[in-house]
Scaffold this motif. Structure first.
Motif, short mmCIF file in Angstrom:
data_model
loop_
_atom_site.label_atom_id
_atom_site.label_comp_id
_atom_site.label_asym_id
_atom_site.label_seq_id
_atom_site.Cartn_x
_atom_site.Cartn_y
_atom_site.Cartn_z
N VAL A 141 0.83 -1.20 0.00
CA VAL A 141 0.00 0.00 0.00
C VAL A 141 0.87 1.25 0.00
CG1 VAL A 141 -1.62 1.37 1.38
CG2 VAL A 141 -2.01 -1.08 1.05
N ILE A 184 -4.87 -3.00 0.37
CA ILE A 184 -5.75 -2.70 1.51
C ILE A 184 -6.66 -3.87 1.79
CG2 ILE A 184 -7.63 -1.21 2.29
CD1 ILE A 184 -6.35 1.07 0.66
N LEU A 234 -2.84 -0.78 -4.92
CA LEU A 234 -3.23 -0.06 -3.70
C LEU A 234 -4.51 -0.65 -3.13
CD1 LEU A 234 -2.81 2.43 -1.79
CD2 LEU A 234 -4.35 3.66 -3.32
N LYS A 235 -5.51 -0.83 -3.99
CA LYS A 235 -6.80 -1.36 -3.52
C LYS A 235 -6.67 -2.82 -3.08
CE LYS A 235 -8.83 -0.04 -7.35
NZ LYS A 235 -9.84 0.20 -8.39
N SER A 274 2.53 1.60 -3.36
CA SER A 274 1.54 1.98 -4.37
C SER A 274 1.14 3.44 -4.22
CB SER A 274 0.30 1.09 -4.23
OG SER A 274 0.62 -0.27 -4.44
#
Length: 327
Positions: free
Chosen positions: A32, A60, A56-57, A35
């Protein structure tokens, strides 16, 4: 001679957190951070979205996934070895899946549905096989955790239903792997295609989308029910824990049966919401632009849930205040 018994707390078994799953969450936090930096310094777009938005998504989501399963496994006292091995498979496969996503980001290629080259096609097929293994391992963890009854009935059932709905949410991803009508037409004409499958329904991937999530604003998007379903794993247990925390100050929630019934109502509502979002997406309808039929269904669902919640709280008010919860 007088002897004393050790404190009850000393007799409780030590809680061992699942280290591979905790390592998974830690690794995803690092992803994360990388990213987030990538979004700031790398202006490349992949299929219309910032190159580093997907890791990133995913980072998470995987961080929450690993931490939640690690916590749930601490609650289990049966089949713990089976749960440990299944959790380890979840951690290893999740890290491998993210490694493939990052590989494609570095190459400037989309990771999902990509059949542009033999290498891309191989990576996508490998990701599909790993997701199947991940689902099976998560199912095994779910069975192990569900065997254990918690002190709070609402939490017991919230965990069980959260795991079940999360597994369903994962399965919804397979809707995305089917060829779109346009892709099928190209295949039937023996013409090459660069992708098989799509997130969007009724519109091409990479079109106008919502900020952050990247969900389509012009057509259906199957990532929405997929996302909502997977995160039932966190939403329902958190609700049950919140009800327990509020019970000490709110007489209406002091009864265990009331908290259980509210949790079951929330579970029914959550399940219906996943179904509604899936139905909306498959009809090629954007989340923010529902038609009258979708709004009517959503309104009916909200009304039913409100009536059921009011009935449970009214019955609790009539029955009086019992002793506060012990957990």
């Amino acid at each position: 001679m007088i002897t004393t018994s050790p404190p009850a707390r000393a007799l409780e078994p030590r809680v061992h957190w699942h280290r591979p799953l905790i390592a998974l969450s830690a690794a995803m936090v690092a992803v994360v951070l990388v990213s987030a930096i990538g979004l700031l310094v790398d202006d490349r777009l992949i299929n219309g979205s910032p190159a580093w938005s997907k890791p990133l998504k995913f980072g998470i989501s995987f961080a929450l996934f690993g931490a939640t399963l690690a916590w749930m496994l601490t609650l289990s006292r049966r089949a713990r070895r089976t749960g440990w091995w299944a959790g380890t498979v979840v951690a290893v496969i999740s890290i491998a899946e993210m490694a493939l996503v990052l590989t494609q980001v570095v190459r400037g290629k989309t990771s999902h549905f990509n059949t542009e080259t033999e290498f891309d096609d191989t990576l996508f097929n490998l990701m599909g096989q790993m997701i199947l293994i991940l689902w099976i391992a998560t199912f095994v963890v779910s069975v192990v955790v569900s065997l254990q009854r918690q002190q709070e009935p609402a939490t017991t059932w919230a965990i069980r239903f959260g795991l079940g709905l999360s597994l369903i949410g994962m399965l919804l991803a397979f809707f995305m792997t089917d060829a779109t009508p346009e892709q099928r037409a190209e295949l039937n004409a023996n013409r090459p295609v660069t992708a098989i499958g799509a997130h969007s329904v009724g519109v091409p991937d990479g079109g106008p989308s919502m900020p952050v999530t990247g969900w389509s604003t012009t057509g259906g998007d199957l990532r929405i029910p997929h996302f909502v379903g997977i995160h039932a794993l966190q939403a329902l247990p958190l609700l049950s824990l919140l009800l327990v925390a509020l019970a000490a100050k709110h007489p209406l929630l002091a009864k265990a049966s009331t908290r259980l019934h509210l949790t079951l109502i929330a579970t029914a509502g959550y399940t219906a919401t996943i179904a509604l979002l899936t139905w909306q997406a498959l009809r090629g309808q954007a989340l923010l632009h529902p038609d009258t039929t979708t709004l009517t269904a959503a309104g009916t669902l909200i009304a039913v849930l409100a009536i059921a919640t009011t009935a449970v709280l009214s019955r609790s008010a009539r029955s009086g205040r019992p002793a506060p919860p012990t957990c």
